[in-house]
Design a protein around this motif. Sequence first.
Motif, PDB file in Angstrom:
ATOM      1  N   ASP A 171      43.560  51.290  44.464  1.00  0.00           N
ATOM      2  CA  ASP A 171      42.732  50.121  44.787  1.00  0.00           C
ATOM      3  C   ASP A 171      41.290  50.419  44.388  1.00  0.00           C
ATOM      4  OD1 ASP A 171      41.824  47.725  45.718  1.00  0.00           O
ATOM      5  OD2 ASP A 171      41.863  48.292  47.832  1.00  0.00           O
ATOM      6  N   CYS A 228      37.589  49.059  37.558  1.00  0.00           N
ATOM      7  CA  CYS A 228      38.644  48.308  36.861  1.00  0.00           C
ATOM      8  C   CYS A 228      38.219  47.972  35.440  1.00  0.00           C
ATOM      9  CB  CYS A 228      38.975  47.033  37.633  1.00  0.00           C
ATOM     10  SG  CYS A 228      39.849  47.302  39.195  1.00  0.00           S
ATOM     11  N   GLY A 288      48.211  47.647  39.576  1.00  0.00           N
ATOM     12  CA  GLY A 288      47.089  47.950  40.457  1.00  0.00           C
ATOM     13  C   GLY A 288      46.415  46.681  40.938  1.00  0.00           C
ATOM     14  N   PRO A 289      45.116  46.729  41.201  1.00  0.00           N
ATOM     15  CA  PRO A 289      44.399  45.545  41.683  1.00  0.00           C
ATOM     16  C   PRO A 289      44.520  44.395  40.692  1.00  0.00           C
ATOM     17  CG  PRO A 289      43.044  47.522  41.885  1.00  0.00           C
ATOM     18  CD  PRO A 289      44.251  47.909  41.095  1.00  0.00           C
ATOM     19  N   ALA A 339      42.467  42.381  39.738  1.00  0.00           N
ATOM     20  CA  ALA A 339      41.275  42.273  38.893  1.00  0.00           C
ATOM     21  C   ALA A 339      41.500  42.911  37.529  1.00  0.00           C
ATOM     22  CB  ALA A 339      40.077  42.929  39.591  1.00  0.00           C
ATOM     23  N   GLU A 381      53.078  43.855  37.873  1.00  0.00           N
ATOM     24  CA  GLU A 381      53.058  44.058  39.323  1.00  0.00           C
ATOM     25  C   GLU A 381      53.863  45.292  39.719  1.00  0.00           C
ATOM     26  OE1 GLU A 381      54.283  40.591  41.366  1.00  0.00           O
ATOM     27  OE2 GLU A 381      52.592  39.357  40.685  1.00  0.00           O
TER      28      GLU A 381
END
Length: 353
Positions: A20, A26, A49-50, A52, A69
């Motif tokens: 995260d 990111c 991951g996130p 974003a 995902e």
Amino acid sequence: MIRPSLSGREALPTRFAAADLPVRDCVELAAGLASYARRHRIARVEVSGPPAIGDLIEEFGFDEVRFVEAHQGPAVDIAAVPRTWRCGQRGLRCLSDQLAGAAKVPSGADATLSTLAGGSVMQFARHNRLGDALGIVTGLEHYCRDNAVASAAVTGSPILAEVVEVLACERVSYVPSPSEAIAGDAIFARSSWSVPWLDRFNHAVTDTFGGRARHRVPPLPLRQVPPPSGQEDVVYCQLDARSSTAPPRDFARRLLSQVAAHSEVRVLGGPDTPAYLGQDLTYVRAELHEMVARLLSCRFFVGCDSGLGHLAGCLGVPGLIVSTDDFETTWSFFRGYASLSVIPLSAAEVLLP
């Protein structure tokens, strides 16, 4: 999704699972993964991951990277890969090398057992400065803890003995005259300049003896915290004439003049520093124990790439490091210290009258 290595390894990783991360990281990761795929001629890599990260991949048009995902197979944990340099193309090349290196970096339960024998002594003849000693002792201590090595020792310069005495080591000791010793300098020489200073020796030992590498090595606490004596309205400046990264004299004088307008200034440095900066300043020479107490009680620290700068970072002292050499290298060394900011000399010049 594996691909034959172009650098001699059996395979390069193409699946990555990010922790995260904050948005800034990111951005770096998305750009770094795209650069990694292009450099190694991999058609596409995938990352989870996130969310974003997926938005950034689409926004920047990184066709080489696919956000998922969940992965269909095992993925490399980004938390087990050193952080990016955040410094343009050189930083992207560095991250690319680190991601390629992840093909041989064990993580979690898959880590190989360490071959470092308990009680081994590492001798250091060349790496004998304060900054080196902080990195060696801290990295080795965390390596021993993480890999169930009961004990290890260092020998060489007296500064190693002082650091072992000051820091709360549980497994690393100092031996003045060992009967046998491993060439620690040769191990240190293998360390990468792309990771923070405290991480460097930890990774070098892992490269030599196997085991689990620690990323984002935290500073060791003090064995005995000096009793609080109140905060002094003092700024300590470390601009030693003997340092290979000392700023030009004219710049140093102007910087000290600006700081003196707000607080008392005391200069930390070797015996050549008064001749370098002038006799009209207050100079301080102290042993390591006293220097720790002084730094913990001061208002601010200003310095260049030096051992005292690393000490200030380990102690959490707020400060500023002026890079007079290669900014990327200086930043990479100091980026693990939350209390310190690093700026290039050219930026500092703009701030001075």
